[in-house]
Design a protein around this motif. Structure first.
Motif, PDB file in Angstrom:
ATOM      1  N   ASP A 153       0.870  -1.170   0.071  1.00  0.00           N
ATOM      2  CA  ASP A 153      -0.086   0.014   0.103  1.00  0.00           C
ATOM      3  C   ASP A 153       0.915   1.381   0.039  1.00  0.00           C
ATOM      4  OD1 ASP A 153      -2.389  -1.636  -0.062  1.00  0.00           O
ATOM      5  OD2 ASP A 153      -2.066  -1.751   2.164  1.00  0.00           O
ATOM      6  N   GLU A 167       7.757  -9.495 -11.145  1.00  0.00           N
ATOM      7  CA  GLU A 167       7.017  -9.404 -12.554  1.00  0.00           C
ATOM      8  C   GLU A 167       7.953  -9.501 -13.663  1.00  0.00           C
ATOM      9  OE1 GLU A 167       4.492  -6.085 -13.315  1.00  0.00           O
ATOM     10  OE2 GLU A 167       3.206  -6.687 -11.768  1.00  0.00           O
ATOM     11  N   ARG A 189       2.184  -9.745  -5.101  1.00  0.00           N
ATOM     12  CA  ARG A 189       2.503  -9.303  -6.553  1.00  0.00           C
ATOM     13  C   ARG A 189       1.312  -8.970  -7.121  1.00  0.00           C
ATOM     14  NH1 ARG A 189       4.490 -13.488 -10.835  1.00  0.00           N
ATOM     15  NH2 ARG A 189       2.304 -13.860 -10.800  1.00  0.00           N
ATOM     16  N   GLU A 190       0.183  -9.530  -7.026  1.00  0.00           N
ATOM     17  CA  GLU A 190      -1.097  -9.116  -7.673  1.00  0.00           C
ATOM     18  C   GLU A 190      -1.522  -7.827  -7.264  1.00  0.00           C
ATOM     19  OE1 GLU A 190      -4.180  -9.273  -9.989  1.00  0.00           O
ATOM     20  OE2 GLU A 190      -2.555 -10.464 -10.287  1.00  0.00           O
ATOM     21  N   THR A 191      -1.490  -7.782  -5.706  1.00  0.00           N
ATOM     22  CA  THR A 191      -1.990  -6.488  -5.279  1.00  0.00           C
ATOM     23  C   THR A 191      -1.185  -5.276  -5.691  1.00  0.00           C
ATOM     24  OG1 THR A 191      -2.856  -7.524  -3.408  1.00  0.00           O
ATOM     25  CG2 THR A 191      -2.342  -5.320  -2.976  1.00  0.00           C
ATOM     26  N   GLY A 193       0.994  -5.074  -7.869  1.00  0.00           N
ATOM     27  CA  GLY A 193       1.038  -4.871  -9.667  1.00  0.00           C
ATOM     28  C   GLY A 193      -0.109  -3.919  -9.916  1.00  0.00           C
ATOM     29  N   GLN A 194      -1.294  -3.504  -9.237  1.00  0.00           N
ATOM     30  CA  GLN A 194      -2.326  -2.862  -9.552  1.00  0.00           C
ATOM     31  C   GLN A 194      -1.943  -1.387  -9.419  1.00  0.00           C
ATOM     32  OE1 GLN A 194      -5.847  -4.293  -7.648  1.00  0.00           O
ATOM     33  NE2 GLN A 194      -5.118  -6.453  -7.862  1.00  0.00           N
ATOM     34  N   ARG A 195      -0.908  -0.811  -8.973  1.00  0.00           N
ATOM     35  CA  ARG A 195      -0.685   0.231  -8.682  1.00  0.00           C
ATOM     36  C   ARG A 195      -0.278   1.071 -10.028  1.00  0.00           C
ATOM     37  NH1 ARG A 195       0.344   1.974  -3.523  1.00  0.00           N
ATOM     38  NH2 ARG A 195       1.568   3.890  -4.051  1.00  0.00           N
ATOM     39  N   PRO A 196      -0.826   2.409 -10.224  1.00  0.00           N
ATOM     40  CA  PRO A 196      -0.583   3.117 -11.530  1.00  0.00           C
ATOM     41  C   PRO A 196       0.802   2.977 -12.033  1.00  0.00           C
ATOM     42  CG  PRO A 196      -2.051   4.306  -9.949  1.00  0.00           C
ATOM     43  CD  PRO A 196      -1.705   3.109  -9.016  1.00  0.00           C
ATOM     44  N   VAL A 199       1.400  -0.318 -13.470  1.00  0.00           N
ATOM     45  CA  VAL A 199       0.735  -0.482 -14.733  1.00  0.00           C
ATOM     46  C   VAL A 199       1.561  -0.003 -15.712  1.00  0.00           C
ATOM     47  CG1 VAL A 199      -1.796  -0.291 -15.951  1.00  0.00           C
ATOM     48  CG2 VAL A 199      -1.463  -1.162 -13.384  1.00  0.00           C
ATOM     49  N   GLU A 200       1.856   1.243 -15.504  1.00  0.00           N
ATOM     50  CA  GLU A 200       2.377   2.348 -16.620  1.00  0.00           C
ATOM     51  C   GLU A 200       3.779   1.790 -16.914  1.00  0.00           C
ATOM     52  OE1 GLU A 200       2.206   6.165 -15.040  1.00  0.00           O
ATOM     53  OE2 GLU A 200       0.078   6.233 -14.522  1.00  0.00           O
ATOM     54  N   ARG A 202       4.888  -1.633 -17.353  1.00  0.00           N
ATOM     55  CA  ARG A 202       4.902  -3.069 -17.775  1.00  0.00           C
ATOM     56  C   ARG A 202       6.235  -3.287 -18.580  1.00  0.00           C
ATOM     57  NH1 ARG A 202       2.075  -4.680 -13.706  1.00  0.00           N
ATOM     58  NH2 ARG A 202      -0.208  -4.680 -13.786  1.00  0.00           N
TER      59      ARG A 202
END
Length: 207
Positions: A153, A167, A189-191, A193-196, A199-200, A202
């Protein structure tokens, strides 16, 4: 500032994640480059490696941990963010730096192992490949042992490095059969990995 990077480098990605977490993305010109062929990079970095950062005053900074530390100070000095990615002192600092070192080692071993696997069979070294695979496996086990201190977080340099490493493994071996993650580490990792910022930035192969 200018950042030279490639989309397949986990170390360059770590820096790009830090840029976004620190609110500095808009202040840096991110320059996609092929470090293997572009001599412009060697003209400024004798190692010709990404990431390489050129500061506003022309200082050339390389090695991802050094660049991230520099950016952390840059963000603080310009009032971009209240939190630090690098704790200043004490046990929290050493934990963060040790996490970064562990994740960086996993990324290095992953890259070397993947490169060796692309060689013709008669040019591979089983000893070297097994050593790199063992480093990845043991590194993942060590990370899983520390899952309780990984903050998805409010990630610091340790968590950002770990996220990039995890990743990168999935990028190089998408079926994830070679290095399956423990369930808790996969969920983490899944959690994150959702941070902007994740995502931006990858990973993807150049076309």
């Amino acid at each position: 500032m200018r950042l030279f990077f490639s989309f397949t480098s986990p170390f360059a990605r770590k820096v790009r994640i830090c840029l976004r977490e620190l609110g500095l993305a808009g202040t840096v010109d991110e320059i996609l480059i092929n470090p293997w062929t572009d001599e412009k990079l060697r003209a400024i970095n004798p190692l010709a490696k990404v990431p390489t950062l050129v500061s506003n005053d022309g200082q050339v900074i390389f090695e991802s941990g050094v660049i991230c530390d520099f950016l952390d100070e840059e963000a603080r000095s310009h009032g971009k963010i209240d939190r630090r990615l690098f704790p200043i002192a004490g046990p929290s600092r050493w934990r963060a730096l040790q996490l970064q070192a562990l994740a960086d080692g996993i990324m290095t071993a992953t890259g070397r192992l993947f490169a060796d696997q692309q060689r013709p069979e008669n040019e591979r070294s089983d000893f070297v490949m097994n050593r790199q695979a063992d480093a990845v496996t043991a590194g993942l086990a060590a990370l899983n042992d520390q899952i309780d201190i990984l903050n998805a977080d409010l990630p610091g340099i340790g968590e950002i490095s770990v996220a990039s490493a995890l990743e990168y493994l999935a990028f190089r071996w998408p079926d994830e059969k070679q290095f399956p993650l423990p369930a808790n580490l996969a969920a983490w990792r899944e959690t994150i990995g959702q941070r902007p910022a994740m995502v931006e930035t990858r990973f993807y192969l150049p076309k």
